[in-house]
Design a protein around this motif. Sequence first.
Motif, PDB file in Angstrom:
ATOM      1  N   ALA A   2       0.761  -1.198   0.040  1.00 48.36           N
ATOM      2  CA  ALA A   2       0.035  -0.130  -0.009  1.00 48.36           C
ATOM      3  C   ALA A   2       0.830   1.249   0.127  1.00 48.36           C
ATOM      4  N   LEU A   3       0.430   2.025  -0.877  1.00 54.39           N
ATOM      5  CA  LEU A   3       1.299   3.493  -0.639  1.00 54.39           C
ATOM      6  C   LEU A   3       0.610   4.427   0.101  1.00 54.39           C
ATOM      7  N   ASN A   4       1.468   5.318   0.897  1.00 52.97           N
ATOM      8  CA  ASN A   4       0.903   6.205   1.825  1.00 52.97           C
ATOM      9  C   ASN A   4       1.480   7.712   1.352  1.00 52.97           C
ATOM     10  N   LEU A   5       0.565   8.074   0.485  1.00 52.15           N
ATOM     11  CA  LEU A   5       0.920   9.178  -0.174  1.00 52.15           C
ATOM     12  C   LEU A   5      -0.072  10.465   0.373  1.00 52.15           C
ATOM     13  N   ASP A   6       0.313  11.729   0.775  1.00 51.00           N
ATOM     14  CA  ASP A   6      -0.423  12.627   1.290  1.00 51.00           C
ATOM     15  C   ASP A   6      -0.678  13.637  -0.197  1.00 51.00           C
ATOM     16  N   LEU A   7      -2.005  13.716  -0.471  1.00 53.87           N
ATOM     17  CA  LEU A   7      -2.100  14.394  -1.394  1.00 53.87           C
ATOM     18  C   LEU A   7      -3.138  15.533  -1.087  1.00 53.87           C
ATOM     19  N   LYS A   8      -3.176  16.027   0.110  1.00 50.26           N
ATOM     20  CA  LYS A   8      -3.933  17.059   0.542  1.00 50.26           C
ATOM     21  C   LYS A   8      -3.417  18.563  -0.132  1.00 50.26           C
ATOM     22  N   PRO A   9      -4.107  19.172  -0.856  1.00 54.69           N
ATOM     23  CA  PRO A   9      -3.529  20.531  -1.573  1.00 54.69           C
ATOM     24  C   PRO A   9      -2.921  21.456  -0.303  1.00 54.69           C
ATOM     25  N   VAL A  10      -1.744  21.857  -0.841  1.00 56.21           N
ATOM     26  CA  VAL A  10      -0.959  22.869  -0.022  1.00 56.21           C
ATOM     27  C   VAL A  10      -0.722  24.048  -0.647  1.00 56.21           C
ATOM     28  N   GLY A  11      -0.076  25.058   0.142  1.00 60.75           N
ATOM     29  CA  GLY A  11       0.271  26.269  -0.364  1.00 60.75           C
ATOM     30  C   GLY A  11       0.980  26.244  -1.469  1.00 60.75           C
ATOM     31  N   ILE A  12       1.138  27.556  -1.878  1.00 57.33           N
ATOM     32  CA  ILE A  12       1.882  27.918  -3.213  1.00 57.33           C
ATOM     33  C   ILE A  12       3.117  28.496  -3.147  1.00 57.33           C
ATOM     34  N   SER A  13       3.356  28.625  -1.841  1.00 51.79           N
ATOM     35  CA  SER A  13       4.706  29.405  -1.389  1.00 51.79           C
ATOM     36  C   SER A  13       5.974  28.547  -1.843  1.00 51.79           C
ATOM     37  N   GLN A  14       6.105  27.141  -2.066  1.00 47.95           N
ATOM     38  CA  GLN A  14       7.209  26.534  -2.110  1.00 47.95           C
ATOM     39  C   GLN A  14       7.337  25.864  -3.546  1.00 47.95           C
ATOM     40  N   ASP A  15       8.340  25.849  -4.440  1.00 47.34           N
ATOM     41  CA  ASP A  15       8.440  25.319  -5.641  1.00 47.34           C
ATOM     42  C   ASP A  15       7.200  25.747  -6.445  1.00 47.34           C
ATOM     43  N   THR A  16       6.959  26.885  -6.616  1.00 46.60           N
ATOM     44  CA  THR A  16       5.625  27.552  -7.043  1.00 46.60           C
ATOM     45  C   THR A  16       5.668  27.275  -8.565  1.00 46.60           C
ATOM     46  N   THR A  17       6.832  27.524  -9.409  1.00 45.40           N
ATOM     47  CA  THR A  17       6.749  27.305 -10.453  1.00 45.40           C
ATOM     48  C   THR A  17       6.941  26.069 -11.185  1.00 45.40           C
ATOM     49  N   ARG A  18       7.510  25.087 -10.482  1.00 40.62           N
ATOM     50  CA  ARG A  18       7.707  23.511 -10.954  1.00 40.62           C
ATOM     51  C   ARG A  18       6.245  23.009 -10.622  1.00 40.62           C
ATOM     52  N   ARG A  19       5.713  23.389  -9.658  1.00 44.96           N
ATOM     53  CA  ARG A  19       4.588  22.672  -9.327  1.00 44.96           C
ATOM     54  C   ARG A  19       3.244  23.138 -10.263  1.00 44.96           C
ATOM     55  N   SER A  20       3.398  24.562 -10.891  1.00 44.88           N
ATOM     56  CA  SER A  20       2.307  25.148 -11.769  1.00 44.88           C
ATOM     57  C   SER A  20       2.653  24.538 -13.072  1.00 44.88           C
ATOM     58  N   LEU A 199       1.708   7.682  -9.636  1.00 51.61           N
ATOM     59  CA  LEU A 199       1.744   8.706  -8.382  1.00 51.61           C
ATOM     60  C   LEU A 199       2.750   8.959  -7.705  1.00 51.61           C
ATOM     61  N   PRO A 200       3.538   7.890  -7.145  1.00 47.47           N
ATOM     62  CA  PRO A 200       4.680   7.975  -6.521  1.00 47.47           C
ATOM     63  C   PRO A 200       5.763   8.657  -7.172  1.00 47.47           C
ATOM     64  N   TYR A 201       5.781   8.659  -8.449  1.00 50.83           N
ATOM     65  CA  TYR A 201       6.890   9.338  -9.420  1.00 50.83           C
ATOM     66  C   TYR A 201       6.771  10.578  -9.634  1.00 50.83           C
ATOM     67  N   VAL A 202       5.543  11.112  -9.334  1.00 48.88           N
ATOM     68  CA  VAL A 202       5.207  12.245  -9.739  1.00 48.88           C
ATOM     69  C   VAL A 202       4.587  13.183  -8.594  1.00 48.88           C
ATOM     70  N   VAL A 203       4.306  12.838  -7.679  1.00 46.59           N
ATOM     71  CA  VAL A 203       3.644  13.568  -6.391  1.00 46.59           C
ATOM     72  C   VAL A 203       4.680  14.614  -5.922  1.00 46.59           C
ATOM     73  N   TRP A 204       4.281  15.740  -5.408  1.00 48.83           N
ATOM     74  CA  TRP A 204       5.065  16.911  -5.367  1.00 48.83           C
ATOM     75  C   TRP A 204       5.200  16.661  -3.368  1.00 48.83           C
ATOM     76  N   ARG A 205       6.443  16.610  -3.026  1.00 50.52           N
ATOM     77  CA  ARG A 205       6.477  16.308  -1.401  1.00 50.52           C
ATOM     78  C   ARG A 205       7.267  17.822  -0.886  1.00 50.52           C
ATOM     79  N   GLU A 206       6.704  18.061   0.159  1.00 50.99           N
ATOM     80  CA  GLU A 206       7.431  19.210   0.694  1.00 50.99           C
ATOM     81  C   GLU A 206       8.726  18.946   1.501  1.00 50.99           C
ATOM     82  N   ARG A 207       9.671  19.657   0.894  1.00 47.52           N
ATOM     83  CA  ARG A 207      10.901  19.749   1.333  1.00 47.52           C
ATOM     84  C   ARG A 207      11.274  19.963   2.702  1.00 47.52           C
ATOM     85  N   ALA A 208      12.134  18.990   3.541  1.00 46.30           N
ATOM     86  CA  ALA A 208      12.284  19.388   4.765  1.00 46.30           C
ATOM     87  C   ALA A 208      13.575  20.423   4.699  1.00 46.30           C
ATOM     88  N   HIS A 209      13.193  21.228   5.919  1.00 43.83           N
ATOM     89  CA  HIS A 209      14.210  22.311   6.045  1.00 43.83           C
ATOM     90  C   HIS A 209      15.237  22.170   7.233  1.00 43.83           C
TER      91      HIS A 209
END
Length: 210
Positions: A2-20, A199-209
Amino acid sequence: MALNLDLKPVGISQDTTRRSLQLVGGLALYGGSMAMLTRSGLGLDPWDVLHEGLMKITGLSFGTVTAIASVLVLLLWIPLRQRPGIGTAANVVVISLTVDLVRLFLPDQDVLGWQIFNLVAGVVLNGLAAAIYVGARLGPGPRDGLMTGLAARTGKSIRLVRTLIEITVLAAGWLLGGTVGVGTVLYALAIGPLTQAFLPYVVWRERAHA
């Protein structure tokens, strides 16, 4: 596994260009794959059966009907208290424009080999496209939001709600003259597993700071 992917919408402040870019590219590919399915003549997914039926009775283009239906579905979000995102608006605009553009250059197919090619390629690309634009996590499409909103308000499972919605629109589209066939069955069986596989190959994941 089973895949554990968080697909909830998130803000656009990070990686905006890439995600758009990912969002628009995925939606454009989705519209193109829809056009391939409509030209195969072997059956459509439930929503597109409805769109094709409405196209036949209104004389409007497939993309225009798709956009109008999307706006009407968005109105149903209001009592469900669903919140649209950038991806929601982009879904309406990009898919409706792309499907009409591709249909201009891609004629209806009457040779079985080409019909099968358009059907299979359309389903596979549709699954990839769905994974790409959902993976951008910039907001659900109108129909996805309707499904999740109804599930949340009724307490029923996503699977049950989606099934009931798709049976309803499929029946309505068929009565209006939309194309139901082997492609409808193939889409129903394949689209979930294909999207999940990509999905696992294309889902955007928030980068850890640090």
